[in-house]
Design a protein around this motif. Sequence first.
Motif, PDB file in Angstrom:
ATOM      1  N   TYR A   1      -0.418  -6.019   4.348  1.00  0.00           N
ATOM      2  CA  TYR A   1      -2.011  -7.979   4.030  1.00  0.00           C
ATOM      3  C   TYR A   1      -0.279  -8.366   2.885  1.00  0.00           C
ATOM      4  O   TYR A   1       0.221  -7.509   2.164  1.00  0.00           O
TER       5      TYR A   1
ATOM      6  N   GLY B   1       0.674  -1.079  -0.014  1.00  0.00           N
ATOM      7  CA  GLY B   1       0.079  -0.244   0.281  1.00  0.00           C
ATOM      8  C   GLY B   1       0.577   1.580  -0.073  1.00  0.00           C
ATOM      9  O   GLY B   1       0.490   1.805  -0.687  1.00  0.00           O
TER      10      GLY B   1
ATOM     11  N   PHE C   1      -8.920  -2.432  -4.318  1.00  0.00           N
ATOM     12  CA  PHE C   1      -9.595  -3.252  -3.760  1.00  0.00           C
ATOM     13  C   PHE C   1      -7.836  -2.843  -2.438  1.00  0.00           C
ATOM     14  O   PHE C   1      -8.384  -2.970  -1.901  1.00  0.00           O
ATOM     15  N   MET C   2      -7.149  -1.906  -2.642  1.00  0.00           N
ATOM     16  CA  MET C   2      -5.934  -1.442  -1.841  1.00  0.00           C
ATOM     17  C   MET C   2      -6.555  -0.682  -1.330  1.00  0.00           C
ATOM     18  O   MET C   2      -5.257   0.484  -0.926  1.00  0.00           O
ATOM     19  N   GLU C   3      -7.526   0.726  -1.821  1.00  0.00           N
ATOM     20  CA  GLU C   3      -7.233   1.838  -1.932  1.00  0.00           C
ATOM     21  C   GLU C   3      -7.652   2.404  -0.226  1.00  0.00           C
ATOM     22  O   GLU C   3      -8.248   2.165  -0.238  1.00  0.00           O
ATOM     23  N   ASP C   4      -7.231   3.134   0.185  1.00  0.00           N
ATOM     24  CA  ASP C   4      -7.615   3.500   1.719  1.00  0.00           C
ATOM     25  C   ASP C   4      -7.260   2.455   2.456  1.00  0.00           C
ATOM     26  O   ASP C   4      -8.803   2.653   2.901  1.00  0.00           O
ATOM     27  N   GLN C   5      -7.035   1.204   2.874  1.00  0.00           N
ATOM     28  CA  GLN C   5      -7.540   0.505   3.872  1.00  0.00           C
ATOM     29  C   GLN C   5      -6.416  -0.144   4.308  1.00  0.00           C
ATOM     30  O   GLN C   5      -5.272  -0.389   3.943  1.00  0.00           O
TER      31      GLN C   5
ATOM     32  N   ILE D   1      -5.221  -2.839   6.517  1.00  0.00           N
ATOM     33  CA  ILE D   1      -4.900  -3.570   6.192  1.00  0.00           C
ATOM     34  C   ILE D   1      -3.442  -3.991   5.188  1.00  0.00           C
ATOM     35  O   ILE D   1      -2.718  -4.818   4.936  1.00  0.00           O
ATOM     36  N   TRP D   2      -3.569  -3.028   4.172  1.00  0.00           N
ATOM     37  CA  TRP D   2      -3.070  -3.096   2.913  1.00  0.00           C
ATOM     38  C   TRP D   2      -1.520  -2.301   3.708  1.00  0.00           C
ATOM     39  O   TRP D   2      -0.373  -2.470   2.294  1.00  0.00           O
TER      40      TRP D   2
END
Lengths: 308, 261
Positions: free
Chosen positions: B246, B28, B236-240, B242-243
């Motif tokens: 992960y 990320g 699906f990685m944006e502003d998450q 966990i990334w």
Amino acid sequence: MRNTFVNTIVEAFKNRTDIFIVSGDAGLGVFDEFKETYSDRFLNLGIAEQNMASFSAGLSMAGFKVYAYNIIPFLLYRCYEQVRNDICYQKLPVVLVGIGSGITYAFQGMTHYSVEDIGIVQTLPNLKVFSPIDPIEAKLAAYYSLKSEFPVYVRLAKRGEPNIHKSDNFEITDPQLIEEGELVAIIFHGSIGEEVMKAGEMLQAKGIYPRLISLPMVIPIDTERLFYMLTGIKYVVTVEEHFVNCGIGNLLSNEYAKANPRWKLFNLGIPTKFIHEIKDLKGMREHFGISASKISDFIKQLLIKGEA
Amino acid sequence: MDDLAQIAKEVRRTIIHLAHRSKGPHVGAALSCADILSVLYFRVLRLDPWEKRDIFILSKAHAAMALYSTLHGKGIISDEQIAGYYKDNGTLPAHLDRFTSNYIEVSAGSLGHGFNIGLGMALGFKKKNEARKVYTLIGDGESQEGSIWEGALFAPKLGLDNFTAIMDFNNLQGYGRACDLCSFQPIKLKWEAFGWHVIEIDGHDYEALQSACMENTNGKPKIIIANTIKGKGVSFMEDQLIWHYYIVNDEHKASALEELK
């Protein structure tokens, strides 16, 4: 020895345009004249030790020979990780000039003492470490640092220490035979040199002639040469104004265990405890068993009992 | 600027490959700054001749995959070198070691170091009358380090207008948002109060990034607060959160590369 070291570097400014001194708001009076003459290559980086260490690394990467000057805890401890990552890991020829070795800053208190710095710099690969006993060793360490392509740490006391060496014609990287002697040898470094010399005189008055060896370069130690210099000796006593568990006594213990030589090794130093005593330097050394009379007593006992 | 979009996409694809193959963290963080590094290396930095090159320091060195991928895109890091990333007997570690490749200017990994090294270099270049510039990328999380603010206090006084910090402000660190963890805002005012030339932009806007890098500062050091999205480019990685840590598995990789076609 502080002034001799600094003056030797300042002298080099005359012929070199690539030397830079940074100070962490320390060194009262030391740089006054120099600041006027070479204002362009002196910088007081204030009370910001982490920045000073990294900043010195950056100046070095830009091609300057950097001398970073501060009281030892603020040069090495506060910013240990900066010294480790930014100077030693990057292998930059920054020279760390530390003042107030051991307990020379008595009565300032524990925060200002540096009784574990040799323990700490043992963990820093690439770093060459000097602990001069007198202004002559300080001057030669300064010459070494000017040429070094590795980072260097010089552990200095304050000022006003007398000369012990009679000449400056020797290799600063070698252990130094200060006085010939027999049966017992004293190995020492740093400002405790004064006390060791006096202890030598006290012992001589009693007919005991210790061999005195200084270690101006404490890391790395040329142990092969040192052990050769201990030929014929029965007892070796290390004396240092430093915690006893992590100084040269400890370094030599490791080598001793490997080499298993014919002599026995004893380490004198400051017990590894926080210092709460409020005493002057003389009183401190007496209290911790590293004054001239305590060193002398220890060696007399050693020779009487064959053990301490 | 179409080609920059292409370049940055390729950088992101390389990042995904590296993250997947290594099964290591920080994908990320790397995606967050891919646009910034693309603009720097393809539009801003003078890399030749070697002795006069500008310096880029990745102070937030946990995004090393982004630097390796950009240098690979630039032809500086070879296919072979990049194949040895994060591998037994490999070529490139997860955090930076400057002895591994040209143009890895500074070994870094612990936060709050590269920024201050850059300040020292910037002063060194000024003292030597060399017209070289120093750029460094810091994180918002990294800006919680005291050393950043020690350096921030001194740089304006030293007139380091050859120094530019870019803050990759994605507002997501290992375990939370900078703006929630501490009194992070108003970050722009803080830097202004320290005497810096501050520009706030969209950190994924190539033109805004380039012109911010070029902007004159009237003798002040510069900080570009680049508002970014962590994991940018892979929906699906944006502003998450966990990334940050992960691991990219086969399925993630396939979907990510599909998006980055």
